[in-house]
Design a protein around this motif. Structure first.
Motif, PDB file in Angstrom:
ATOM      1  N   UNK A   4      44.666   5.592 -12.781  1.00 45.41           N
ATOM      2  CA  UNK A   4      45.165   6.825 -13.370  1.00 45.41           C
ATOM      3  C   UNK A   4      44.547   6.925 -14.754  1.00 45.41           C
ATOM      4  N   UNK A  33      53.520  12.762 -12.391  1.00 44.18           N
ATOM      5  CA  UNK A  33      54.600  12.924 -13.370  1.00 44.18           C
ATOM      6  C   UNK A  33      54.018  12.933 -14.782  1.00 44.18           C
ATOM      7  N   UNK A  90      52.666   9.974 -21.314  1.00 48.23           N
ATOM      8  CA  UNK A  90      52.248   9.135 -20.193  1.00 48.23           C
ATOM      9  C   UNK A  90      52.249   9.928 -18.904  1.00 48.23           C
ATOM     10  N   UNK A 104      55.513   3.223  -9.479  1.00 50.14           N
ATOM     11  CA  UNK A 104      54.676   4.171 -10.189  1.00 50.14           C
ATOM     12  C   UNK A 104      53.462   3.488 -10.787  1.00 50.14           C
ATOM     13  N   UNK A 106      50.775   4.083 -13.851  1.00 50.39           N
ATOM     14  CA  UNK A 106      50.710   4.836 -15.092  1.00 50.39           C
ATOM     15  C   UNK A 106      49.294   4.925 -15.639  1.00 50.39           C
ATOM     16  N   UNK A 107      49.035   6.018 -16.367  1.00 48.84           N
ATOM     17  CA  UNK A 107      47.811   6.132 -17.143  1.00 48.84           C
ATOM     18  C   UNK A 107      47.952   5.396 -18.469  1.00 48.84           C
ATOM     19  N   UNK A 108      46.891   5.337 -19.252  1.00 48.21           N
ATOM     20  CA  UNK A 108      46.909   4.589 -20.515  1.00 48.21           C
ATOM     21  C   UNK A 108      47.678   5.296 -21.622  1.00 48.21           C
TER      22      UNK A 108
ATOM     23  N   UNK B  37      58.997  -2.781 -16.073  1.00 48.21           N
ATOM     24  CA  UNK B  37      57.621  -2.441 -16.356  1.00 48.21           C
ATOM     25  C   UNK B  37      57.215  -3.104 -17.661  1.00 48.21           C
ATOM     26  N   UNK B  42      48.479  -1.090 -26.561  1.00 44.98           N
ATOM     27  CA  UNK B  42      47.312  -0.238 -26.297  1.00 44.98           C
ATOM     28  C   UNK B  42      46.783  -0.350 -24.867  1.00 44.98           C
ATOM     29  N   UNK B  43      47.636  -0.756 -23.963  1.00 42.89           N
ATOM     30  CA  UNK B  43      47.210  -0.862 -22.567  1.00 42.89           C
ATOM     31  C   UNK B  43      48.199  -0.174 -21.646  1.00 42.89           C
ATOM     32  N   UNK B  44      47.775  -0.010 -20.399  1.00 43.53           N
ATOM     33  CA  UNK B  44      48.591   0.733 -19.448  1.00 43.53           C
ATOM     34  C   UNK B  44      49.859   0.007 -19.052  1.00 43.53           C
ATOM     35  N   UNK B  45      50.889   0.771 -18.773  1.00 43.83           N
ATOM     36  CA  UNK B  45      52.134   0.235 -18.278  1.00 43.83           C
ATOM     37  C   UNK B  45      51.949  -0.193 -16.821  1.00 43.83           C
ATOM     38  N   UNK B 101      61.735   9.346 -10.239  1.00 44.47           N
ATOM     39  CA  UNK B 101      61.949   8.302 -11.244  1.00 44.47           C
ATOM     40  C   UNK B 101      62.080   8.892 -12.642  1.00 44.47           C
TER      41      UNK B 101
END
Lengths: 115, 114
Positions: A4, A33, A90, A104, A106-108, B37, B42-45, B101
């Protein structure tokens, strides 16, 4: 791996500007989302989409709109940016076709500063 | 309405030690999912671990495990043998089965010290 991506990591805009945040996923996910993340508030849902051209309001849609013209792309639009929209945004996606469906991706994130 | 509470805004732990992050939630639903999560700086979840409410057995993923107490509506995350790469913001999330969610805690910022 699911990927993403979001168009910008950092963005600085002026009050009143129209702002476009783009999100693209490459795994043919049906659901997408947009959240905003603020310290002490966690993630709050702005809008979501379950299919192309479909959109549903989340918990804080005021001041935002969205567009989903293609399955892989979900855009968040700030019609007239205000300083209280300074935040981390996000994007996330999920699919109905895999188990577990609820996880989910997620994007950065895009950190937006409105001056 | 569902709410998710993480009562520890910040925590720290020494490398190789064990730490537990707390999460409580409020719901009248019986079918739901719980998630932890991780969002590194600075990185993606990314998803750390998930738990289905109908499962009594606590979920485990390598060094990460949960203590799911359904009656108490508690869902804590235990990280064993903490590593520097575990430094991150951790979010607890709740989702009713078949819904969107949208319920996340405020997050716990974990720092692993060398």
């Amino acid at each position: 791996d699911v990927k993403v991506t979001q168009s910008s990591r950092y963005l600085v805009k002026r009050t009143g500007e129209k702002v476009f945040l783009e999100c693209v996923q490459d795994m043919d996910h049906e659901n997408m989302f947009w959240y905003r993340q603020d310290p002490g508030l966690g993630l709050r849902l702005i809008y979501f989409s379950y299919d192309v051209k479909m959109k549903e309001k989340g918990d804080i849609p005021e001041g935002y709109s969205v567009s989903r013209e293609k399955k892989e792309r979900f855009s968040l639009i700030l019609e007239s940016a205000s300083t209280n929209q300074t935040s981390m945004y996000l994007c996330a996606s999920t699919t109905l076709r895999l188990v577990p469906q609820e996880t989910q991706y997620f994007g950065p994130g895009t950190r937006l500063l409105v001056l | 309405a569902q709410t998710v509470t993480q009562s520890q805004p910040e925590m720290s732990v020494q490398e190789a030690e064990t730490v537990t992050l707390s999460c409580t939630y409020d719901t009248s639903e019986s079918n739901y999912y719980l998630f932890w999560y991780k969002q590194p700086p600075s990185r993606q979840m990314i998803l750390v671990i998930r738990q289905e409410a109908y499962k009594q057995q606590n979920a485990t993923e390598n060094r990460f495990s949960v203590n799911f107490q359904k009656a108490a509506k508690s869902f804590s995350l235990k990280i064993s043998d903490s590593q520097l790469g575990d430094t991150a913001m951790y979010f607890c999330a709740f989702m009713k089965q078949g819904t969107t969610p949208r319920h996340f805690g405020a997050g716990t910022r974990l720092t692993v010290k060398p």
